[in-house]
Design a protein around this motif. Structure first.
Motif, PDB file in Angstrom:
ATOM      1  N   LYS A  89       0.829  -1.209   0.000  1.00  0.00           N
ATOM      2  CA  LYS A  89       0.000   0.000   0.000  1.00  0.00           C
ATOM      3  C   LYS A  89       0.867   1.264   0.000  1.00  0.00           C
ATOM      4  O   LYS A  89       0.544   2.254  -0.678  1.00  0.00           O
ATOM      5  N   SER A 109      -7.122  -7.190   2.166  1.00  0.00           N
ATOM      6  CA  SER A 109      -6.926  -6.577   0.851  1.00  0.00           C
ATOM      7  C   SER A 109      -7.939  -5.459   0.619  1.00  0.00           C
ATOM      8  O   SER A 109      -7.613  -4.384   0.119  1.00  0.00           O
ATOM      9  N   HIS A 110      -9.194  -5.732   0.980  1.00  0.00           N
ATOM     10  CA  HIS A 110     -10.244  -4.728   0.852  1.00  0.00           C
ATOM     11  C   HIS A 110      -9.935  -3.494   1.691  1.00  0.00           C
ATOM     12  O   HIS A 110     -10.117  -2.353   1.241  1.00  0.00           O
ATOM     13  N   MET A 111      -9.481  -3.707   2.918  1.00  0.00           N
ATOM     14  CA  MET A 111      -9.356  -2.615   3.877  1.00  0.00           C
ATOM     15  C   MET A 111      -8.026  -1.875   3.789  1.00  0.00           C
ATOM     16  O   MET A 111      -7.936  -0.707   4.157  1.00  0.00           O
ATOM     17  N   LYS A 114      -7.307  -1.843  -1.004  1.00  0.00           N
ATOM     18  CA  LYS A 114      -8.522  -1.287  -1.599  1.00  0.00           C
ATOM     19  C   LYS A 114      -8.796  -1.841  -3.003  1.00  0.00           C
ATOM     20  O   LYS A 114      -7.883  -2.222  -3.731  1.00  0.00           O
ATOM     21  N   ARG A 115     -10.071  -1.846  -3.313  1.00  0.00           N
ATOM     22  CA  ARG A 115     -10.545  -2.301  -4.609  1.00  0.00           C
ATOM     23  C   ARG A 115     -10.333  -1.217  -5.658  1.00  0.00           C
ATOM     24  O   ARG A 115     -10.378  -0.027  -5.369  1.00  0.00           O
ATOM     25  N   LEU A 289      -8.096  -5.616  -7.276  1.00  0.00           N
ATOM     26  CA  LEU A 289      -7.466  -4.731  -6.306  1.00  0.00           C
ATOM     27  C   LEU A 289      -6.552  -3.721  -6.988  1.00  0.00           C
ATOM     28  O   LEU A 289      -6.173  -3.882  -8.145  1.00  0.00           O
ATOM     29  N   GLN A 290      -6.169  -2.690  -6.250  1.00  0.00           N
ATOM     30  CA  GLN A 290      -5.298  -1.655  -6.800  1.00  0.00           C
ATOM     31  C   GLN A 290      -3.844  -2.107  -6.906  1.00  0.00           C
ATOM     32  O   GLN A 290      -3.039  -1.447  -7.566  1.00  0.00           O
TER      33      GLN A 290
END
Length: 335
Positions: A89, A109-111, A114-115, A289-290
């Motif tokens: 990140k 991964s979501h938190m 991020k998507r 995901l990013q």
């Protein structure tokens, strides 16, 4: 130089097999650097000095049976998986590889990572083997039970980019897992998704694919919801393992048969094992995901984890995220 963050404590065989897989990857790839997160004392027996390996110590990690990943993310922020993910990140690493608990990896991964704004859901997308040595992408194999047709369309677009960039398939065919090949088969989700994919020019829709065709279908990408695709994948893996055991039993139950195998069939049996062995694949990307996140098998040995690292490295080199972003942005402009 590609830099990967690795969760050294995730997996049933961590940290030994994880560390050995990392060292194997560093030996194989000269353009690879690895940040290894984990308990240095526990990893020490398997480590050796390497100028492209940096060990970041933490004595906190997630149990493979973890039931509350959100709670762990709040109270156990220094767990090896979470530290490795934050490195991605914060752009200290290009991608993360972990064999830790799947649910925790998806939630984190979501938190943390991020998507992608253009993706409405993320999907677990393993590259699966076949009897024809043709690799296919299967998604979603576990991240979502309830999906809508437009979610599956997003997955089809993402997987098409991966198939072109990573598998070097010029015009990948997208198949929809279903109980029959005819249009109109299946649940309402399947019927609506079939219609949507049929009318989308950005993908090459092949049609419905029955589960019995998974290992030899002409489709390069197989789509379904997370429950159905996960069952299909585990059934395929279980069948391959069972078939291997049956062959071994039948071909080695006498001295004469063992002799025949040793003299004439060893190479053929080795090739058969490699064709269907999930260790040859290494893991599954979490699509949408990013940044690149690769989930290695929880039971990964060193070779399987090495392949998970290889897969993450290749996804970064292919600039999959950048290509998917451009394609989805283009689609939004034309809507």
């Amino acid at each position: 130089m590609i830099r990967l963050a690795v969760d050294g404590m995730g997996g049933d065989n961590a940290p030994e097999q994880i560390v050995k897989g990392v060292l194997l990857a560093l030996e194989k790839f000269d353009n690879l650097e690895i940040l290894l997160y984990g308990d240095e004392k526990k990893m020490a027996p398997f480590l050796r000095n390497h100028n492209r390996l940096k060990v970041i110590h933490t004595d906190k990690y997630l149990d493979m049976g973890e039931k509350d990943p959100v709670g762990q993310l709040r109270k156990n922020k220094d767990a090896s998986m979470f530290l490795a993910m934050r490195a991605v990140k914060e752009k200290e690493a290009d991608a993360i590889v972990s064999a830790g608990p799947t649910q925790a990896l998806v939630v984190a991964s979501h938190m943390i990572i991020k998507r992608m704004p253009q993706m409405r859901r993320v999907a677990i997308a393993p590259i699966i083997p076949s009897i024809t040595n043709k690799k296919r992408i299967l998604l979603d194999s576990g991240a979502n039970v309830d999906l809508k047709p437009e979610h599956l369309l997003d997955f089809a677009v993402y997987a098409s980019v991966v198939a072109k960039s990573l598998l070097h398939i010029e015009n990948p065919k997208v198949g929809l897992l279903n109980i029959g090949t005819e249009p109109g088969k299946g649940r309402e989700l399947d019927v609506q998704t079939f219609e949507l994919l049929s009318n989308t020019k950005e993908i090459n829709f092949y049609g419905n694919v029955e589960p019995k065709e998974i290992l030899d279908s002409e489709a390069d990408i197989l789509l379904s919801d997370g429950f159905t695709a996960n069952i299909a994948m585990k059934t395929m893996e279980g069948t391959a393992k069972s078939l291997g055991k049956v062959l071994k039993k039948e071909l080695t139950n006498s001295f004469f048969k063992k002799l025949i195998v040793g003299l004439f069939l060893r190479k053929s049996l080795k090739a058969f094992k490699q064709t269907l062995d999930p260790n040859e694949i290494g893991g599954a990307m979490i699509a949408g995901l990013q940044n690149i996140v690769v989930k290695a098998h929880g039971s990964s040995n060193a070779y399987a984890f090495y392949n998970g690292i290889r897969q993450a490295k290749e996804l970064v080199e292919a600039d999959v995220i950048g290509k998917v972003t451009k394609l989805l942005e283009k689609n939004e402009e034309t809507v």
